[in-house]
Design an enzyme around this catalytic site. Structure first.
Site, short mmCIF file in Angstrom:
data_model
loop_
_atom_site.label_atom_id
_atom_site.label_comp_id
_atom_site.label_asym_id
_atom_site.label_seq_id
_atom_site.Cartn_x
_atom_site.Cartn_y
_atom_site.Cartn_z
N CYS A 27 0.81 -1.22 0.00
CA CYS A 27 0.00 0.00 0.00
C CYS A 27 0.84 1.27 0.00
O CYS A 27 2.06 1.23 -0.03
CB CYS A 27 -1.01 -0.04 1.13
N SER A 49 -5.29 11.87 -2.71
CA SER A 49 -5.33 10.43 -2.87
C SER A 49 -5.27 10.09 -4.35
O SER A 49 -5.68 10.89 -5.20
CB SER A 49 -6.63 9.88 -2.27
#
Length: 564
Positions: free
Chosen positions: A121, A473
């Site tokens: 991640c 993001s």
């Protein structure tokens, strides 16, 4: 071997005793074999990492089979989606440095001969990548892989970005509670990194063209048997790298960094990749790598693949369409877009790695003759608000928007902006300015996914822009300009913008300007209060003291008087 430092000679008898106590030394001959670190990042609260313990076991078995002795250790991890919208997000980017430092510490303290990195991640992959070039020990990466895309009760493909945008739609009253809860329950159906071309998957795809991971690393599903086979294959390649003493800095060159940005442009990756790849260039000792160079790359590389959040396609769709290799093959055949004869961890060149790749679905991956755009999906903007540059994911902007001119409405925090968007203070024609949210000002350069998702959720994706010295993001879309440098906390001119100023975002000319004379901006600067750190203790206080603005990659900089 490097590991002889801890296992050879009379003086190392105590170390050998401790090594026997680990249970990893199965026979006397094991002391003569390469010691291989498995730098894992298993953590229960991160869905992209819950399965990594199992993958590490596969790696251990394969490393032994290939003639090495495996020793696993773990790093920390932050789930950006769970840490979003509160103080947890201020730890996300700083966690990259903690991960790099932790891996460096274990690798150098124990003199490993090679390192098998298992990230997945957002900040874990770049943190480990920084450690790999810093320690410069033979290394390979194999990520945990993406999750499957979700499916709503209405048959609509879902990713995590669907849920973030649903929050805005639900608050606006344009989505029912039933549909909202359906999205929440079904958007993330398996383990793995989130299913779109968000930061985690963008970075894991870039690992393929950097040359630090085998083909398939970026798109092979976390839950597939093929992911386990990639782990095994990578273990055998790592042992070859150790034998031949091929190190990360032999692979990660200036040409490799160029090619990473070329792939980023072709697949419309997350803007966070700019931060991380600039930091990588700095860590690898590559000088004079700046945002202008990235724009030059964007101008010669076509935009070939639109993936969620810029479309409904998921990472699995990309995999089925030919994977990252098919995109890279298009760039190889284009000529002049990348440097295809660089060496990689497979022992082959980029060109050789993708020689047999082909596009299986031209809706998901466009051929070079029919791109979404003749220029890349990311763009660096410059102007009097961002003299050192800013970043926008142009692939996530509606194609009808080429120039946006609007009235500034300014906020000094993420939370203030979200409240104003939700209560309709922000309206059509506004440019939302969020400052003092950069690496130093935030601290930690938090993501602005909540405000951008609220804007899109309210149906204002083409009518409201947002600019910030914070970041976004990978799930962000819309007219969203981030990474403005220098940041407000460093005295950057974004701090000088006032409510009502007219701001122009010109995508074709790659500019970002406020329509205020220079002399007026200088008068405003005289009235600007001195920035004071928001956090006074702990890691974030230390981070604030050392971190630099986004145009450097948000790296930590040791004061010159300590190193001269």
């Amino acid at each position: 071997m490097r590991s002889d430092k801890i296992k050879k000679g009379v003086e190392q008898a105590p170390a050998r005793s401790l090594l026997h106590a680990t249970g990893q030394i199965k026979s006397p001959g094991d002391m003569d074999k390469p010691f291989i670190a498995i730098c894992n990042s298993y953590i229960d609260i991160v869905p992209g990492h819950v399965h990594l313990r199992e993958l590490a076991d596969v790696a251990k078995e394969a490393i032994r089979e290939a003639g090495g002795i495996p020793f696993e250790f773990n790093t920390i991890g932050v789930d950006d989606g769970i840490a979003m919208g509160h103080i947890g997000m201020r730890y996300s980017l700083p966690s990259r440095e903690v991960i790099a430092d932790a891996a460096e510490t274990v690798i150098n303290a124990h003199w490993f001969d090679g390192v098998f990195y298992i990230p997945n991640c957002d900040k874990i992959t770049p943190g480990m990548l920084l450690a790999s070039v810093r320690t410069n020990v033979p290394a390979i990466f194999c990520s945990g892989g993406p999750m499957k895309a979700g499916l709503s009760a209405h048959g609509k493909a879902l990713t995590l970005s669907s849920v973030f945008e649903a929050v805005g739609a639900f608050k606006e009253g344009s989505m029912s509670q039933e549909d909202f809860l359906d999205m929440e329950a079904n958007a993330c159906p398996t383990c793995g990194s989130c299913a779109g071309m968000f930061t985690a998957n963008s970075m894991n795809c870039l690992m393929e063209i950097l040359g630090m991971a085998v083909p398939g690393n970026g798109t092979t599903l976390a839950v597939s048997d093929a992911r386990r086979e990639l782990i095994r294959e990578s273990a055998f390649h790592l042992m070859d790298l150790v034998k031949k003493d091929i190190r990360p800095r032999d692979i990660i060159t200036k040409d490799a960094i160029d090619d990473a940005f070329a792939l980023d442009m072709a697949m419309g990756g997350s803007t966070n990749t700019v931060l991380h790849t600039l930091a990588l260039a700095n860590e690898a000792g590559i000088e004079d790598y700046d945002l202008e160079r990235i724009n030059d790359i964007a101008k010669r590389v076509p935009y070939l693949s639109k993936i969620a959040p810029s479309s409904s396609y998921s990472m699995h769709d990309v995999h089925e369409a030919g994977g990252v290799s098919a995109i890279i093959k298009e760039l190889v055949d284009l000529g002049g877009a990348i440097h295809p004869d660089r060496i990689t961890v497979t022992g082959k060149t980029i060109r050789e790695n993708v020689a047999d790749a082909k596009i299986n679905n031209t809706d998901v991956i466009h051929p070079k003759e029919n791109p979404y755009s003749p220029v890349g999906g990311l763009s660096m903007l410059f102007g009097n608000i961002a003299p050192k540059g800013a970043t926008i994911k142009v692939g996530g902007v509606d194609p009808s928007v080429q120039v946006f001119k609007g009235e500034a409405i300014c906020f000094s925090s993420h939370d203030e902006a979200v409240e104003a968007i939700d209560n309709h203070t922000v309206r059509e024609g506004h440019v939302v300015v969020i400052r003092y949210e950069g690496p130093k000002g935030g601290p930690g350069m938090p993501e602005m996914l909540a405000p951008t998702s609220s804007i899109v959720g309210r149906g204002l994706g083409k009518d409201v822009a947002l600019i910030t010295d914070g970041r976004f993001s990978g799930a962000t879309r819309g007219i969203a300009v981030g990474h403005i440098s220098p940041e407000a906390a460093a005295g950057g001119p974004i701090a000088l913008v006032h409510d009502g100023d007219i701001i122009t975002i010109d995508l074709p000319n790659r500019t970002l300007n406020v329509d205020v004379p220079d002399e007026v901006l200088e008068e405003r600067r005289k009235e600007l209060p001195k920035f004071k750190a928001k956090v006074k203790t702990g890691y974030l206080a230390r981070y604030t003291a050392l971190v630099t603005s986004a145009h450097t990659g948000g790296i930590l900089q040791i004061p010159e008087d300590l190193i001269d």
